[in-house]
Design an enzyme around this catalytic site. Structure first.
Site, PDB file in Angstrom:
ATOM      1  CG  ASP A 242     -10.203  45.426 -45.786  1.00 56.64           C
ATOM      2  OD1 ASP A 242     -10.167  46.669 -45.835  1.00 56.64           O
ATOM      3  OD2 ASP A 242     -11.211  44.760 -46.096  1.00 56.64           O
TER       4      ASP A 242
ATOM      5  CG  ASP B 221      -5.921  46.575 -44.863  1.00 55.72           C
ATOM      6  OD1 ASP B 221      -6.374  47.446 -45.627  1.00 55.72           O
ATOM      7  OD2 ASP B 221      -6.214  46.509 -43.650  1.00 55.72           O
TER       8      ASP B 221
ATOM      9  CB  THR C 221     -10.085  46.530 -41.021  1.00 57.20           C
ATOM     10  OG1 THR C 221     -10.421  46.332 -42.407  1.00 57.20           O
ATOM     11  CG2 THR C 221      -8.614  46.195 -40.826  1.00 57.20           C
TER      12      THR C 221
ATOM     13  NE  ARG D 252     -10.012  50.053 -47.184  1.00 59.66           N
ATOM     14  CZ  ARG D 252     -10.972  50.975 -47.176  1.00 59.66           C
ATOM     15  NH1 ARG D 252     -11.026  51.862 -48.138  1.00 59.66           N
ATOM     16  NH2 ARG D 252     -11.874  51.004 -46.229  1.00 59.66           N
TER      17      ARG D 252
ATOM     18  N   GLY E 207     -14.282  51.273 -41.404  1.00 62.44           N
ATOM     19  CA  GLY E 207     -15.261  50.219 -41.696  1.00 62.44           C
ATOM     20  C   GLY E 207     -15.472  49.341 -40.465  1.00 62.44           C
TER      21      GLY E 207
ATOM     22  CG  ASP F  29      -4.682  52.089 -43.294  1.00 58.78           C
ATOM     23  OD1 ASP F  29      -4.132  51.642 -44.301  1.00 58.78           O
ATOM     24  OD2 ASP F  29      -5.904  52.392 -43.248  1.00 58.78           O
TER      25      ASP F  29
ATOM     26  NE  ARG G  94     -14.118  54.907 -44.046  1.00 58.50           N
ATOM     27  CZ  ARG G  94     -14.866  53.860 -44.434  1.00 58.50           C
ATOM     28  NH1 ARG G  94     -16.076  54.078 -44.842  1.00 58.50           N
ATOM     29  NH2 ARG G  94     -14.400  52.627 -44.394  1.00 58.50           N
TER      30      ARG G  94
HETATM   31  O1  F6P Z   1     -12.177  48.263 -45.046  1.00 59.20           O
HETATM   32  C1  F6P Z   1     -13.276  47.415 -44.926  1.00 59.20           C
HETATM   33  C2  F6P Z   1     -14.112  47.487 -46.178  1.00 59.20           C
HETATM   34  O2  F6P Z   1     -15.203  46.641 -46.047  1.00 59.20           O
HETATM   35  C3  F6P Z   1     -13.356  47.134 -47.442  1.00 59.20           C
HETATM   36  O3  F6P Z   1     -13.174  45.746 -47.610  1.00 59.20           O
HETATM   37  C4  F6P Z   1     -14.266  47.755 -48.463  1.00 59.20           C
HETATM   38  O4  F6P Z   1     -13.619  48.007 -49.690  1.00 59.20           O
HETATM   39  C5  F6P Z   1     -14.660  49.074 -47.780  1.00 59.20           C
HETATM   40  O5  F6P Z   1     -14.585  48.818 -46.383  1.00 59.20           O
HETATM   41  C6  F6P Z   1     -16.046  49.557 -48.119  1.00 59.20           C
HETATM   42  O6  F6P Z   1     -16.149  50.838 -47.511  1.00 59.20           O
HETATM   43  P1  F6P Z   1     -17.616  51.468 -47.225  1.00 59.20           P
HETATM   44  O7  F6P Z   1     -18.201  50.720 -46.086  1.00 59.20           O
HETATM   45  O8  F6P Z   1     -17.297  52.908 -46.882  1.00 59.20           O
HETATM   46  O9  F6P Z   1     -18.405  51.292 -48.485  1.00 59.20           O
END
Ligand code: F6P
Length: 328
Positions: free
Chosen positions: A132, A134, A130, A176, A15, A107, A76
């Site tokens: 998050d 986390d 990120t 997340r 992300g 991670d 990804r």
């Molecule tokens: O990891 C960052 C994040 O924004 C999380 O907070 C969220 O749940 C996820 O990515 C959303 O993923 P995507 O951009 O693939 O929808």
């Protein structure tokens, strides 16, 4: 004696987060400062396998420190999870003469870097990017500070309309499966209740808390809900549940979504990114590998990538106590 590093590749993966561009800029400028070459890798491991590269000089990274997102794009990659995919990546890096890697991401990004290093003994360094926050081994991941400020601003705006209409708002925020964003913005925006995955408040206690708010004369309320919360109902189901059990409340929902990932990085994130980029490049030059650059007690420090990936970031219990007191 490890091989002298002559050309470093930098990529962003997972992300996106505000501050990633500042980190790309710092890696490129630190390379230039030390007279080594820098190559931007587009779209993370996907672009690495395809050899989607761009030479980066101190000048080509001008004007991006204040930009959200990532100029190197992010993606990804399922194929990189395969041995063949990683072999393609190794060949592409070799063909370009890249002999070390700075990976900016979360991670999942670091897990890929670790496996790549184990298979090809390829020097890698991680920078945590990120919103998050986390990731074990740093108090702040890139983008977290910016996201907190973005979300607090948004909740302040929601509170304007909540108080104008005497409404209760459930506001879902990202993170997340951790509650760092929710807990901090809940306190910062003066939310009446905060639901995070680390603490199961339970539906009954939520109703009690809302009844208390009403009794204390609050005509409107904000409940911040972390997207990974485990109360067992999503924000729309919570709305229905409260409307069924507390007819005195008119309830609305606001899911902030991906706007939390955008926007110009805060000064804190720009400075953190700049510090991390310097440390990542100079650590590789010293022959170090398989570490993540982090911020610990306001010092830039290295954590073994293995520990960063396996470790768990802990919720701040003191903040939970503060939020309990503030919602009296
Ligand atoms: O990891 C960052 C994040 O924004 C999380 O907070 C969220 O749940 C996820 O990515 C959303 O993923 P995507 O951009 O693939 O929808």
């Amino acid at each position: 004696m490890s091989k002298k590093i002559k050309k470093i590749g930098v990529m962003t993966s997972g992300g996106d987060a505000p501050g990633m561009n500042a980190a790309i800029r710092s890696v490129a400028r630190t390379c230039a400062f030390h007279g080594i070459e820098c190559v931007g890798i587009y779209r993370g491991y996907e672009g690495m396998m395809e050899g989607d590269f761009k030479d980066l000089s101190a000048r080509t990274v001008k004007g991006i420190i204040n930009k959200g997102g990532t100029v190197l794009k992010s993606a990804r990659s399922q194929e990189f999870r395969t041995k063949d995919g990683r072999e393609k990546a190794y060949k592409a890096l070799n063909a370009k003469g890249i002999d070390a890697l700075v990976t900016i991401g979360g991670d999942g990004t670091f897990t890929g870097a670790l496996i790549f290093n184990q298979e090809y003994n390829f020097p890698v360094m991680g920078i945590p990017g990120t919103i998050d926050n986390d990731i074990f081994g740093t108090s702040h991941t890139l983008g977290y500070d910016t996201a907190l400020n973005t979300v607090v601003e948004s909740i302040d705006k929601i509170r304007d309309t909540a108080s104008s209409h005497n409404r209760l708002f459930f506001v879902e925020v990202m993170g997340r499966d951790v509650g760092h964003i929710a807990l901090n913005v809940g306190i910062g925006a003066g939310a009446e209740e905060i639901l995070i995955p680390e603490e199961d408040l339970g539906l009954e206690r939520l109703l009690e808390s809302l009844r208390r708010s009403k009794k204390s004369g609050k005509s409107s309320s904000i409940v911040v809900v972390a997207e990974g919360d485990k109360i067992g109902k999503n924000v729309f189901e919570l709305k229905d549940y409260v409307e069924e059990n507390m007819t005195e409340y008119e309830v609305r929902v606001s899911v902030l979504g991906h706007m939390q990932r955008g926007g110009a990085p805060s000064c804190f994130d720009r400075v953190l990114a700049s510090r991390m980029g310097v440390k990542a490049v100079e650590s590789l030059m010293e022959g170090q590998s398989n570490f993540m650059v982090g911020l610990l007690n306001d010092k830039i420090a290295l954590t073994p990538l293995e520990k960063a990936v396996k470790g768990k970031s802990q919720i701040n219990k003191e903040l939970i106590r503060v939020s309990d007191i503030m919602t009296t």
